[in-house]
Design a protein around this motif. Structure first.
Motif, PDB file in Angstrom:
ATOM      1  N   TYR A 653      58.889  62.755  -5.216  1.00 59.49           N
ATOM      2  CA  TYR A 653      58.053  63.594  -4.342  1.00 59.49           C
ATOM      3  C   TYR A 653      58.964  64.510  -3.542  1.00 59.49           C
ATOM      4  N   LYS A 657      54.794  68.007  -2.984  1.00 57.33           N
ATOM      5  CA  LYS A 657      54.126  67.766  -4.269  1.00 57.33           C
ATOM      6  C   LYS A 657      54.935  66.796  -5.111  1.00 57.33           C
ATOM      7  N   VAL A 658      54.239  66.187  -6.068  1.00 52.35           N
ATOM      8  CA  VAL A 658      54.885  65.265  -6.994  1.00 52.35           C
ATOM      9  C   VAL A 658      55.596  66.087  -8.070  1.00 52.35           C
ATOM     10  N   CYS A 661      56.755  61.986 -12.706  1.00 45.71           N
ATOM     11  CA  CYS A 661      56.443  60.559 -12.665  1.00 45.71           C
ATOM     12  C   CYS A 661      56.684  60.005 -14.063  1.00 45.71           C
ATOM     13  N   LYS A 678      47.519  61.800  -8.478  1.00 53.48           N
ATOM     14  CA  LYS A 678      46.799  62.930  -7.892  1.00 53.48           C
ATOM     15  C   LYS A 678      46.210  62.546  -6.535  1.00 53.48           C
ATOM     16  N   GLU A 681      49.027  62.452  -4.035  1.00 54.52           N
ATOM     17  CA  GLU A 681      49.452  63.796  -3.654  1.00 54.52           C
ATOM     18  C   GLU A 681      48.457  64.425  -2.686  1.00 54.52           C
ATOM     19  N   ARG A 682      47.154  64.203  -2.953  1.00 60.78           N
ATOM     20  CA  ARG A 682      46.117  64.750  -2.074  1.00 60.78           C
ATOM     21  C   ARG A 682      46.178  64.109  -0.685  1.00 60.78           C
ATOM     22  N   LYS A 685      49.042  65.433   1.313  1.00 64.69           N
ATOM     23  CA  LYS A 685      48.748  66.782   1.792  1.00 64.69           C
ATOM     24  C   LYS A 685      47.853  66.731   3.023  1.00 64.69           C
TER      25      LYS A 685
END
Length: 700
Positions: A653, A657-658, A661, A678, A681-682, A685
């Motif tokens: 990370y 953002k990622v 993986c 996902k 990541e969300r 954020k």
């Protein structure tokens, strides 16, 4: 045949009978008509060829037509609106021909019996056997025409070659004697009876053809040792009788240059010598001229036309042919007696090729490389007259990387001052010696020529090594030290490498000696570097040149390795501290402890955990430890909730953002892992936006 008259003949049209014939048959590609016509007073056979596939469509135009006279033939392509001629035979135009059945076929049938009779009557002179075939007769006639055309074409080329060869004068008187005496002067042998415990032994000189007595103590004959015959005084190679082969074969190229008007012709002779041991050392000698090269000056440019003696165009008879590169005469011993006369009035009048050859005695010279190089670098003459033969050879071969070839004076070309040039001249040095002298001048050291030569023989042009030596001692002292250390090295049973099997000469005893010296020099440079790192006093001669270098090298190597290990341990400790600090700062972030869909995020506790993750999953995350320590990126582990201690996926990370993986062996994400990533990541954020909002309100 007059093509204009032929082209004015009306183009043929297919009859109704031919169209019906085409629809009834399906085995032929063409239907042909034949008739004998008169063109400009000459009887000519006209063959018209109609394509069956077009006749079936009721198209009446012919594909092509062929005119055959008693001495020639030509084909007109009727598929084109403009007049177009073909010179190929039916073999190339009609194509396929089968041999598997008793009847021969050409994919062509005659339209009627009268057409067949006309063609048969005209070609009757070329019939063979009881069952003559019209197409075979036409093919035989066309082959004769093609052969005649080819001979005429070749004659134009061979006539030019023959005219050029007629200009070449006879060989000079005494040329063959020069070949035997001078060019092959290093191919004389003295075959002796091996006698290690005797004072005197006998031998046979293949040059003077006499049995001679040899004083073993003074001469000390050895296999392949160079010396002189006690009887005639000629230079010979000593070979024990048991080692001399049944047939001793030697060969060499020699070059004779002669002037023909304004052209210089180089004639290359292949010399073959054979000595038969079982026939009282009978000697046979042959000289064969196999190549000729004509050199002509055109303003500044040099034009070269070369030829070789061989089979011309597979005709079977040997003659002078254009050069096909079948003969390797790139280097040859040059006949020097007439060179001043040959080069007089030409661009090469001062090239000193004769001096170059005399310096090399009976060793071959790269003649045409020299001739091509000299117009660009005319100072080759200056180098040869100064005695720099080896350097000249390297320039000619294109290996002189240490030179400024566009310079005007010896100092600018060589890159060293006059007193260093005199040392280079003294030892007839090449590029390797020049590199050493450049380094010596840079270090303000004026060495002896013999020391530079000895160093180069042992270690090559190693300017790094000589730079270290110049800082602490003389070159002579180092040479002597290395000679002493090499004699005490342990001897191992030699196992020839692949290169030795492929080319034993290139891996000779001398080459193995050089390899030993160069390996020893590499070890010494490592030893000096380690000693300097360990703060040893490398100005102390006992440290610089230890009495037993092998033991000193191994001892210092162990100390240096321990020192580097300690440095690495301290570096890793510092790295772990930085990683712990970075990971501790991330522990308070809720997303770092996220759990969903049976998966969970785990924050590594140390750099060793990250490395272990990489080893277990067989990917390269272990190399990211330093970047994590510097805060450049973040590494997180994805584990199954049912097995939190078993590595599953690894996530990077960075910058909100990622980045990637990866699973085991760098495999891609599964569907559930992709959804989990996902969501992570969300969430990261959202938390980042919320934190920024709070900071904004506080600032307001």
């Amino acid at each position: 045949m007059n093509k204009r008259s032929l082209s004015r003949i009306e183009k043929p049209k297919a009859s109704e009978n031919m169209i019906r014939l085409a629809k009834r048959t399906d085995g032929d590609r063409y239907i042909a008509t034949a008739k004998i016509i008169d063109v400009d007073g000459e009887k000519i056979l006209l063959l018209n060829f109609f394509q069956r596939s077009e006749l079936v469509k009721e198209k009446t135009g012919a594909a092509f037509r062929t005119f055959i006279s008693r001495s020639d033939y030509i084909t007109q392509d009727l598929s084109s609106a403009r007049v177009k001629w073909k010179t190929g035979s039916f073999k190339s135009i009609l194509g396929w021909y089968w041999w598997n059945t008793k009847e021969k076929g050409h994919d062509v049938t005659f339209a009627s019996d009268s057409d067949f009779i006309s063609a048969k009557y005209y070609m009757k002179a070329y019939f063979e056997g009881e069952d003559p075939n019209v197409w075979d007769a036409i093919w035989k006639f066309q082959d004769e025409v093609l052969d005649r055309r080819l001979k005429a074409k070749h004659k134009k080329e061979t006539d030019k070659i023959d005219k050029k060869m007629e200009m070449v004068p006879e060989k000079p008187e005494g040329f063959e004697k020069w070949v035997h005496e001078i060019a092959m002067g290093d191919k004389r042998y003295l075959v002796y009876e091996a006698a290690s415990k005797k004072k005197m032994t006998t031998g046979y000189c293949t040059y003077c053809k006499r049995t001679v007595r040899i004083d073993v103590k003074s001469v000390q004959p050895r296999n392949k040792k160079r010396g002189n015959c006690p009887n005639c005084g000629s230079p010979v190679t000593f070979i024990p009788k048991g080692y001399f082969p049944t047939y001793q074969r030697d060969s060499k190229w020699v070059c004779l240059m002669q002037k023909v008007s304004t052209v210089i012709v180089s004639r290359y002779f292949h010399v073959h010598q054979e000595i038969q041991r079982d026939y009282n050392y009978k000697e046979s000698f042959s000289i064969s001229e196999l190549c000729r090269a004509f050199l002509e000056e055109d303003n500044v440019e040099i034009k070269i036309d070369s030829y070789e003696w061989g089979i011309y165009k597979q005709h079977g008879l040997p003659r002078w042919c254009p050069d096909q590169n079948h003969k390797n005469c790139a280097s040859a011993v040059v006949y020097t007696e007439n060179l001043p006369e040959v080069f007089k009035g030409t661009f090469y009048r001062y090239c000193a090729l004769d001096l170059y050859q005399k310096k090399l005695a009976c060793d071959p010279v790269p003649v045409w490389r020299f001739m091509n190089t000299y117009p660009r670098y005319t100072y080759l003459e200056m180098f040869l007259k100064a005695g720099l033969v080896n350097l000249t050879g390297e320039i000619v071969e294109g290996h002189a990387y240490e030179l400024d070839l566009n310079g005007k004076t010896p100092e600018t070309i060589l890159g060293i001052s006059k007193k260093y040039i005199s040392i280079l001249r003294e030892i007839d040095g090449g590029t390797a010696e020049l590199r050493l002298l450049k380094q010596c001048e840079s270090d303000n050291i004026l060495p002896q020529g013999e020391d530079i030569r000895g160093f180069c023989e042992r270690f090559g042009g190693n300017d790094e090594l000589i730079g270290v030596i110049n800082a602490h001692m003389s070159i002579r002292k180092f040479n002597k030290y290395m000679d002493k250390q090499r004699t005490v090295l342990p001897k191992h049973k030699e196992v020839p490498c692949h290169a030795a099997w492929c080319s034993p000469e290139s891996y000779s005893k001398k080459e193995r000696m050089r390899e030993g010296y160069r390996n020893l020099a590499k070890d010494w440079l490592d030893y000096i570097s380690w000693s300097a790192t360990l703060k040893y006093d490398i100005k102390d001669m006992y440290v610089l040149l230890p009495p037993d270098f092998g033991k000193a090298h191994d001892r210092v190597m162990k100390e240096y390795q321990a020192f580097k290990d300690e440095q690495e341990r301290k570096r890793q400790e510092e790295l772990e501290k930085l990683i712990k600090k970075a990971l501790d700062a991330a522990e308070g972030i809720p997303a770092m402890m996220m759990k969903a869909r049976g998966l969970m995020i785990i924050l590594p506790k140390s750099g060793s955990e990250i490395k272990e993750e990489g080893r277990t999953l067989h990917h390269c995350v272990g190399t990211y430890v330093e970047r994590v320590a510097k805060g450049e990126t973040m590494i997180l582990f994805i584990r199954k909730e049912t097995a939190p201690d078993v590595p599953y996926f690894t996530l990077e990370y960075r910058d909100g953002k990622v980045i990637q993986c990866r699973g085991k062996k760098n495999c891609g994400m599964t569907k559930d892992v992709k959804a989990f990533v996902k969501a992570f990541e969300r969430k990261m954020k959202e938390e980042s936006e919320a934190e920024n909002s709070v900071k904004g309100r506080r600032a307001g």
